[in-house]
Design a protein around this motif. Sequence first.
Motif, PDB file in Angstrom:
ATOM      1  N   GLN A 138      -4.639  -4.335  20.839  1.00 33.75           N
ATOM      2  CA  GLN A 138      -3.943  -3.555  19.804  1.00 33.75           C
ATOM      3  C   GLN A 138      -4.936  -2.736  18.985  1.00 33.75           C
ATOM      4  O   GLN A 138      -4.711  -1.559  18.714  1.00 33.75           O
ATOM      5  CB  GLN A 138      -3.161  -4.508  18.891  1.00 33.75           C
ATOM      6  N   ASP A 159       5.565  -1.553  11.733  1.00 34.02           N
ATOM      7  CA  ASP A 159       5.226  -2.981  11.759  1.00 34.02           C
ATOM      8  C   ASP A 159       5.978  -3.600  12.932  1.00 34.02           C
ATOM      9  O   ASP A 159       7.054  -3.139  13.295  1.00 34.02           O
ATOM     10  CB  ASP A 159       5.616  -3.693  10.448  1.00 34.02           C
ATOM     11  N   GLN A 178       3.485 -13.973   6.175  1.00 31.86           N
ATOM     12  CA  GLN A 178       3.503 -14.569   7.514  1.00 31.86           C
ATOM     13  C   GLN A 178       2.784 -15.918   7.514  1.00 31.86           C
ATOM     14  O   GLN A 178       3.237 -16.880   8.136  1.00 31.86           O
ATOM     15  CB  GLN A 178       2.866 -13.603   8.534  1.00 31.86           C
ATOM     16  N   ASP A 204      -4.277  -2.057   8.172  1.00 32.24           N
ATOM     17  CA  ASP A 204      -4.649  -3.226   7.354  1.00 32.24           C
ATOM     18  C   ASP A 204      -4.386  -4.428   8.262  1.00 32.24           C
ATOM     19  O   ASP A 204      -3.270  -4.942   8.336  1.00 32.24           O
ATOM     20  CB  ASP A 204      -3.738  -3.221   6.103  1.00 32.24           C
ATOM     21  N   HIS A 211       0.841  -1.203   0.000  1.00 32.22           N
ATOM     22  CA  HIS A 211       0.000   0.000   0.000  1.00 32.22           C
ATOM     23  C   HIS A 211       0.877   1.254   0.000  1.00 32.22           C
ATOM     24  O   HIS A 211       0.598   2.222  -0.717  1.00 32.22           O
ATOM     25  CB  HIS A 211      -0.895   0.031   1.254  1.00 32.22           C
TER      26      HIS A 211
HETATM   27  C1  LIG Z   1      -2.278  -7.481   6.286  1.00 32.16           C
HETATM   28  S1  LIG Z   1      -0.576  -7.174   6.529  1.00 32.16           S
HETATM   29  C2  LIG Z   1      -0.356  -5.579   5.807  1.00 32.16           C
HETATM   30  C3  LIG Z   1       0.087  -5.632   4.396  1.00 32.16           C
HETATM   31  C4  LIG Z   1       0.453  -4.293   3.812  1.00 32.16           C
HETATM   32  N1  LIG Z   1      -0.684  -3.389   3.801  1.00 32.16           N
HETATM   33  C5  LIG Z   1       1.024  -4.453   2.422  1.00 32.16           C
HETATM   34  O1  LIG Z   1       0.470  -3.852   1.485  1.00 32.16           O
HETATM   35  O2  LIG Z   1       2.012  -5.178   2.268  1.00 32.16           O
HETATM   36  C6  LIG Z   1      -0.525  -6.784   8.213  1.00 32.16           C
HETATM   37  C7  LIG Z   1       0.840  -6.386   8.727  1.00 32.16           C
HETATM   38  O3  LIG Z   1       0.625  -5.666   9.924  1.00 32.16           O
HETATM   39  C8  LIG Z   1       1.477  -6.128  10.920  1.00 32.16           C
HETATM   40  N2  LIG Z   1       0.754  -5.956  12.177  1.00 32.16           N
HETATM   41  C9  LIG Z   1      -0.397  -6.560  12.549  1.00 32.16           C
HETATM   42  N3  LIG Z   1      -0.770  -6.127  13.753  1.00 32.16           N
HETATM   43  C10 LIG Z   1       0.154  -5.230  14.140  1.00 32.16           C
HETATM   44  C11 LIG Z   1       0.295  -4.415  15.299  1.00 32.16           C
HETATM   45  N4  LIG Z   1      -0.585  -4.480  16.283  1.00 32.16           N
HETATM   46  N5  LIG Z   1       1.332  -3.568  15.359  1.00 32.16           N
HETATM   47  C12 LIG Z   1       2.232  -3.491  14.331  1.00 32.16           C
HETATM   48  N6  LIG Z   1       2.163  -4.256  13.214  1.00 32.16           N
HETATM   49  C13 LIG Z   1       1.128  -5.102  13.125  1.00 32.16           C
HETATM   50  C14 LIG Z   1       1.763  -7.564  10.602  1.00 32.16           C
HETATM   51  O4  LIG Z   1       3.018  -7.937  11.124  1.00 32.16           O
HETATM   52  C15 LIG Z   1       1.737  -7.562   9.058  1.00 32.16           C
HETATM   53  O5  LIG Z   1       3.020  -7.354   8.529  1.00 32.16           O
END
Ligand SMILES: C[S@@+](CC[C@H](N)C(=O)[O-])C[C@H]1O[C@@H](n2cnc3c(N)ncnc32)[C@H](O)[C@@H]1O
Length: 352
Positions: free
Chosen positions: A259, A93, A152, A145, A76
């Motif tokens: 979170q 992240d 993962q 997102d 994104h």
């Molecule tokens: C659905 S993926 C996002 C993909 C991203 N929008 C892209 O275009 O590549 C969710 C990401 O958010 C991170 N994530 C999820 N919950 C999180 C949190 N509470 N704090 C920080 N990072 C988080 C995960 O590690 C993962 O890499």
Amino acid sequence: MRNANQQFRPRGMRSLATVAHERGFSSAISFVRPVERLQMNQGNYHQPVLEKEITELLASQEAGVVIDATLGGGGHAAALLARAPQIRVLGIDRDNAAHTAATERLSEFGDRVRMVKATFAEMETVVAQAAEWIGGAPIVGVLLDLGVSSRQLDDVTRGFSFRADAPLDMRMDPTSGESAAQYIARVDVHELVSILRENGESRFAGAIAHSMKRALPTTTDELTASVEAAVPMAARRRGHVATRAFQALRIAVNGEAEQLVTGLAASINLLSIGGVVVVISYHSGEDRVVKEILHQAHTGGCKCPVALGCVCGAVQRVEVFKASAILPSVAESETNPRARSARLRIARKVSQ
Ligand SMILES: C[S@@+](CC[C@H](N)C(=O)[O-])C[C@H]1O[C@@H](n2cnc3c(N)ncnc32)[C@H](O)[C@@H]1O
């Protein structure tokens, strides 16, 4: 009425329903439909969901900083930076692997990107620490997102999926907190029942929880076997019998409920007037919490009878774009299976 500026603090790992209830969101989340699918994406790190819609919206914002609070592989962020020269991105992240991928992908944008390893519940601290780089620019957007990336899920060493045998870890940040195996060993059977129920496993939650406690699984195959042992063949529904159990454990291990509540409140706090918060969720319980928090920021917590008008002095902080969630097109869902369960909600900040 809850003070809309109130700060939220993480307090350990509890369910979405419990957390939402404690935070004053009426949230009748008693049942989470199993809409998240553990789909494999063998190609890129992660194919961004609703990329066109989100990029268009954020690119139409005035010059400033967008916080991509779930940077992942930077999909994104890359689309936005390429399209909107007036925008800089502060990426967050909690996963080192995401940082490695995003660093490579976003290197062409130089100083227009700053990446921080943190959780999005820590967003206000991250922004304070990046104050010099932000340089007083307005925060014109925040993107959440939610959940895990395709990478993962695909990485067999991470233990998120029942599709391959691996150590039962499931931490988005494997350097902190306890693994799913440690979590199962630590908590009592009642907590396991509760997280399973809230993830839609109503009928066999008790049997599965007891089976897990007996087995104390340390690998994904052992976890799957402990679920299978508790659910009679005849009672198995569509999809894999262990889907809900894996999702429930992942949510608990990563404290996703806390979170979300803390991170979304911080997002609203940090936005400048006119800034937008954009949230994509992937299961119905998560979406309901997002809807509830945005609704509360919209009403300012006012519960005055409509006929009387507001007499409580509540302040509307955001306007919500649409009452219902925005869904990906059929075409996107066909080409990106992960999009099938996505729900997008957007709100614009209208007052502090
Ligand atoms: C659905 S993926 C996002 C993909 C991203 N929008 C892209 O275009 O590549 C969710 C990401 O958010 C991170 N994530 C999820 N919950 C999180 C949190 N509470 N704090 C920080 N990072 C988080 C995960 O590690 C993962 O890499």
